[in-house]
Design a protein around this motif. Structure first.
Motif, PDB file in Angstrom:
ATOM      1  N   LYS A   1       0.830  -1.207   0.000  1.00  0.00           N
ATOM      2  CA  LYS A   1       0.000   0.000   0.000  1.00  0.00           C
ATOM      3  C   LYS A   1       0.864   1.256   0.000  1.00  0.00           C
ATOM      4  O   LYS A   1       0.541   2.241  -0.675  1.00  0.00           O
ATOM      5  CB  LYS A   1      -0.930  -0.008   1.213  1.00  0.00           C
TER       6      LYS A   1
ATOM      7  N   GLN B   1      -2.679   5.642  -3.308  1.00  0.00           N
ATOM      8  CA  GLN B   1      -3.256   5.520  -1.967  1.00  0.00           C
ATOM      9  C   GLN B   1      -2.549   6.496  -1.029  1.00  0.00           C
ATOM     10  O   GLN B   1      -1.356   6.359  -0.778  1.00  0.00           O
ATOM     11  CB  GLN B   1      -3.126   4.090  -1.434  1.00  0.00           C
ATOM     12  N   PRO B   2      -3.264   7.490  -0.489  1.00  0.00           N
ATOM     13  CA  PRO B   2      -2.638   8.492   0.391  1.00  0.00           C
ATOM     14  C   PRO B   2      -1.976   7.842   1.603  1.00  0.00           C
ATOM     15  O   PRO B   2      -2.538   6.915   2.213  1.00  0.00           O
ATOM     16  CB  PRO B   2      -3.804   9.394   0.799  1.00  0.00           C
TER      17      PRO B   2
ATOM     18  N   GLU C   1      -1.544   9.110   4.534  1.00  0.00           N
ATOM     19  CA  GLU C   1      -2.309   9.367   5.764  1.00  0.00           C
ATOM     20  C   GLU C   1      -3.414   8.332   5.961  1.00  0.00           C
ATOM     21  O   GLU C   1      -3.703   7.927   7.104  1.00  0.00           O
ATOM     22  CB  GLU C   1      -2.916  10.771   5.726  1.00  0.00           C
ATOM     23  N   ASP C   2      -4.025   7.871   4.863  1.00  0.00           N
ATOM     24  CA  ASP C   2      -5.088   6.870   4.967  1.00  0.00           C
ATOM     25  C   ASP C   2      -4.551   5.539   5.488  1.00  0.00           C
ATOM     26  O   ASP C   2      -5.231   4.830   6.243  1.00  0.00           O
ATOM     27  CB  ASP C   2      -5.763   6.660   3.615  1.00  0.00           C
ATOM     28  N   ILE C   3      -3.330   5.198   5.093  1.00  0.00           N
ATOM     29  CA  ILE C   3      -2.738   3.933   5.551  1.00  0.00           C
ATOM     30  C   ILE C   3      -2.489   3.987   7.054  1.00  0.00           C
ATOM     31  O   ILE C   3      -2.735   3.014   7.779  1.00  0.00           O
ATOM     32  CB  ILE C   3      -1.427   3.649   4.793  1.00  0.00           C
TER      33      ILE C   3
ATOM     34  N   ASN D   1      -4.174   5.464   9.182  1.00  0.00           N
ATOM     35  CA  ASN D   1      -5.446   5.415   9.910  1.00  0.00           C
ATOM     36  C   ASN D   1      -6.119   4.049   9.842  1.00  0.00           C
ATOM     37  O   ASN D   1      -7.154   3.837  10.474  1.00  0.00           O
ATOM     38  CB  ASN D   1      -6.408   6.476   9.355  1.00  0.00           C
ATOM     39  N   GLU D   2      -5.537   3.114   9.075  1.00  0.00           N
ATOM     40  CA  GLU D   2      -6.139   1.790   8.967  1.00  0.00           C
ATOM     41  C   GLU D   2      -5.956   0.996  10.258  1.00  0.00           C
ATOM     42  O   GLU D   2      -4.948   1.142  10.964  1.00  0.00           O
ATOM     43  CB  GLU D   2      -5.513   1.025   7.797  1.00  0.00           C
ATOM     44  N   LYS D   3      -6.926   0.134  10.517  1.00  0.00           N
ATOM     45  CA  LYS D   3      -6.894  -0.696  11.724  1.00  0.00           C
ATOM     46  C   LYS D   3      -5.682  -1.619  11.711  1.00  0.00           C
ATOM     47  O   LYS D   3      -5.024  -1.830  12.747  1.00  0.00           O
ATOM     48  CB  LYS D   3      -8.181  -1.502  11.817  1.00  0.00           C
TER      49      LYS D   3
ATOM     50  N   TRP E   1      -2.822  -1.139  10.504  1.00  0.00           N
ATOM     51  CA  TRP E   1      -1.603  -0.411  10.859  1.00  0.00           C
ATOM     52  C   TRP E   1      -1.544  -0.135  12.357  1.00  0.00           C
ATOM     53  O   TRP E   1      -0.496  -0.306  12.985  1.00  0.00           O
ATOM     54  CB  TRP E   1      -1.523   0.891  10.076  1.00  0.00           C
ATOM     55  N   ARG E   2      -2.669   0.259  12.915  1.00  0.00           N
ATOM     56  CA  ARG E   2      -2.695   0.590  14.341  1.00  0.00           C
ATOM     57  C   ARG E   2      -2.447  -0.642  15.210  1.00  0.00           C
ATOM     58  O   ARG E   2      -1.978  -0.524  16.343  1.00  0.00           O
ATOM     59  CB  ARG E   2      -4.043   1.216  14.704  1.00  0.00           C
TER      60      ARG E   2
ATOM     61  N   ARG F   1       6.211  11.626  -1.175  1.00  0.00           N
ATOM     62  CA  ARG F   1       5.720  10.432  -0.474  1.00  0.00           C
ATOM     63  C   ARG F   1       6.794   9.886   0.465  1.00  0.00           C
ATOM     64  O   ARG F   1       6.510   9.518   1.613  1.00  0.00           O
ATOM     65  CB  ARG F   1       5.317   9.379  -1.497  1.00  0.00           C
TER      66      ARG F   1
END
Length: 658
Positions: A350, A356-357, A359-361, A363-365, A367-368, A404
């Motif tokens: 990703k 794919q931004p 910042e969106d990655i 915020n993914e579950k 990743w967290r 990026r």
């Protein structure tokens, strides 16, 4: 009037007369002595001997031929003091010495001593008049600034591994690295070093003209001095080539002579020949200036391949060396990704998707849920992958990949996790100087279905095929040039040319999820082509053949498989009334490797030909199994067979590499 007045003064004042006479006589004696000293230095009996010494011949880059005597390879007019200097070592030394002595008292940056400090160092070792004035070199401010900039404590010969995608670098490349901190490692120290490179000044973008000019000496070859980091980035980052550095055990005097001679190279250029007087040849030629007893150029083969340079250095008993290794960005990225788990690999993909931004990655579950250490591993791998895939884009701030990468670096710094040192073991199977010899001789016995027994003799100019001993070479590429196969058939007692390969290249990297690169092959040469003897004039006629294939390769443990869409073109007046034949179809190559010495493989192809007729079948199939086992570094034996519609044969062979 003035003369009579002067004489009157002398007669009235005898002491003044005597003093003036003493001054005039002293000045004349000094001038006469200086002239005699210069004359004695120029015409002393051993001047001829000095011009015949190896170091002087190396300084002027003379080559000796049986018929023509000496001739310098240097092409620049400013490189010679004598109009006969290109062909006369004695005349060039005499005129050089004359220029040095006449300018010794008035040194400036454009004087002959400042332009040719290595020649001055050589002559000052043998001529006392110059030896007493060696300090004059300190007045050459531009040369002294050059020496200070390099400030080398050691010198290394660097081999940049094979880059099969570029014709100019398919055999690798060599350059000199001047090291300021040879006892320390790390990129921060490499940034301080300088490189000396020799290359062609390319004046065309046409591939055909490039090959023609490179083979015939139409390009000018020039030395260039640059920060080593530039070459490191070019080879390691842009072209994904490993660097092998052979640090040479040189004395301070040898390093000083080497630097002085490189300074002299500004005065000239050379003719660049791709196969002979190339980068490798000239790296050895300037090292020979440092110590003529090594005799590196003369001990190297006439046709020079960069790895031969390394082998010549390694085999020089009087020259100690130490090997170090710098992995390419490709190898670093592959090592990083191999450490990741499956869920980490999914996140890495990703980050490598520019749509794919970032910042969106974050915020993914998924990743967290990662630990800080796992996040650090993913981001480190993403940084290496971007550097590998987009090495040039990341240099420019307006590029998307630069932005990026900056976001990824920013988030990596916030993790508070120290980066684990990336440990990459030196690939012992690819150490360049341990490979087999560049040239190959083969002899064998065989039998054919349409012919009697035959004796096969082969010679290959260079370099490596997929079945040769793998040590010291990439496992997934090969390049052959100048391969000649002769057969002596018992049934008609004739020696015939079976095949002459001008060029044959294979590049078959195995498929990997993040590192896919297409496989391809290309070939050019002559061969004996067999058709139905009852219906075709071309029963076993010679044809010119060109082939190209594109496809993909896969690796499963020791089994390597390649599938190509293959095309070939044959040209001969005897083939058919059109004089040519085209064919295309699938080709499969599978190879198993057992240990370090044994390889077994098979090639299968089925090509549909055009034009076809009742006389010439449109389908051309071929099945060719091969067995090869290495005996030693420079010897191997094996068997090869070929099964075709109109001819089957099998040959047992012995190969010697040198």
């Amino acid at each position: 009037m003035l003369v009579s007045n002067f004489l009157g003064v002398l007669l009235k004042h005898p002491p003044f007369y005597l003093f003036s006479l003493f001054i005039l006589l002293s000045f004349g004696a000094a001038l006469s002595h200086a002239t005699d000293e210069i004359e004695s230095e120029l015409y002393r009996p051993n001047l001829k001997e000095l011009s015949e010494k190896a170091q002087w011949l190396n300084l002027i880059h003379y080559q000796k031929s049986f018929l023509r005597g000496h001739k310098s390879l240097a092409q620049g007019e400013n490189f010679f003091f004598s109009k006969n200097g290109k062909t006369s070592p004695f005349s060039e030394l005499e005129k050089t010495l004359q220029a040095f002595i006449h300018e010794i008292s008035a040194i400036h940056n454009d004087s002959s001593i400042c332009r040719f400090p290595a020649r001055f160092l050589y002559l000052s070792k043998h001529i006392p008049y110059l030896k007493e004035r060696r300090y004059q070199l300190q007045k050459c401010s531009e040369f002294q600034a050059f020496k200070s900039r390099l400030n080398a404590e050691a010198v290394a010969l660097v081999f940049s591994s094979y880059y099969i995608n570029s014709p100019a670098s398919a055999y690798g490349h060599t350059l000199l690295r001047f090291m300021k901190s040879p006892d320390k490692s790390g990129e921060q120290y490499q940034l301080l070093d300088y490189a000396v490179n020799y290359s062609a000044n390319v004046t065309t973008t046409n591939d055909f003209l490039y090959a023609f000019y490179g083979l015939t000496g139409f390009f000018q070859g020039e030395f260039a001095v640059m920060p080593y980091f530039y070459k490191l980035r070019e080879y390691s980052d842009y072209e994904s080539r490993d660097l092998w550095s052979y640090k040479l055990d040189l004395t301070n005097d040898q390093i000083n002579m080497l630097i002085s001679h490189i300074w002299e190279m500004r005065q000239t250029h050379f003719k660049y020949y791709y196969l002979t007087q190339n980068c490798s040849y000239h790296m050895l030629s300037i090292l020979d200036v440092a110590n003529p007893e090594w005799n590196l150029v003369q001990r190297n083969p006439y046709l020079v391949i960069p790895v031969d340079t390394i082998k010549t250095i390694v085999e020089t008993k009087e020259l100690n060396w130490e090997l170090s290794y710098h992995p390419s960005k490709l190898r670093e990225a592959m090592t990083r990704t191999e450490l990741l788990k499956k869920n980490e690999l999914r996140l890495l993909k990703k980050f490598l998707n520019k749509d794919q931004p970032v910042e969106d990655i974050f915020n993914e579950k998924s990743w967290r849920e990662l630990t800080p250490e796992s996040r650090a591993n993913v981001l480190d791998a993403a940084i290496d992958m971007i550097d590998f895939r987009h090495a040039q884009d990341v240099l420019f701030t307006h590029q998307q990949w630069h932005q990026r990468k900056s976001l990824i670096l920013l988030n990596r710094s916030r993790l508070g996790v120290s980066a684990e040192p990336l440990v990459i073991e030196r690939p012992s199977s690819e150490i360049p100087h341990l490979g087999h010899g560049s040239r190959r001789f083969g002899i064998g016995l065989g039998h054919g279905s349409e012919s009697d027994e035959y004796l096969e003799i082969s010679y290959r100019l260079s370099y490596h095929d997929l079945y040769d001993p793998p040590q010291g070479h990439f496992q997934n590429s090969s390049i052959e040039m100048g391969k000649l196969n002769l057969r002596y058939y018992n049934d008609d007692n004739k020696l015939k040319v079976e095949e002459f390969t001008i060029l044959n290249v294979h590049n078959i990297p195995p498929y990997q999820t993040l590192f896919f690169s297409p496989s391809w092959n290309v070939g050019l040469g002559l061969e004996r082509y067999r058709q139905d003897s009852s219906t075709s004039e071309c029963q076993a006629c010679g044809v010119f053949k060109a082939n190209f294939g594109i496809g993909a390769s896969f690796q499963i443990k020791k089994l390597h498989t390649s599938l190509f869409l293959q095309s070939e073109a044959l040209f001969s007046k005897k083939l058919n009334r059109r004089g040519f034949r085209l064919a295309t179809g699938p080709k499969l190559h599978a190879q198993w490797q057992f240990g370090d010495k044994t390889k077994i493989g098979i090639k299968m192809s089925a090509l549909n030909a055009w034009p076809s007729s009742e006389e010439t079948n449109s389908l051309k199939y071929q099945i060719s199994p091969t067995f090869r086992r290495g005996i030693s570094r420079n010897s191997a034996f094996g068997a090869e067979a070929s099964f075709e519609k109109y001819e089957n044969n099998a040959t047992f062979l012995y190969f010697h590499y040198f």
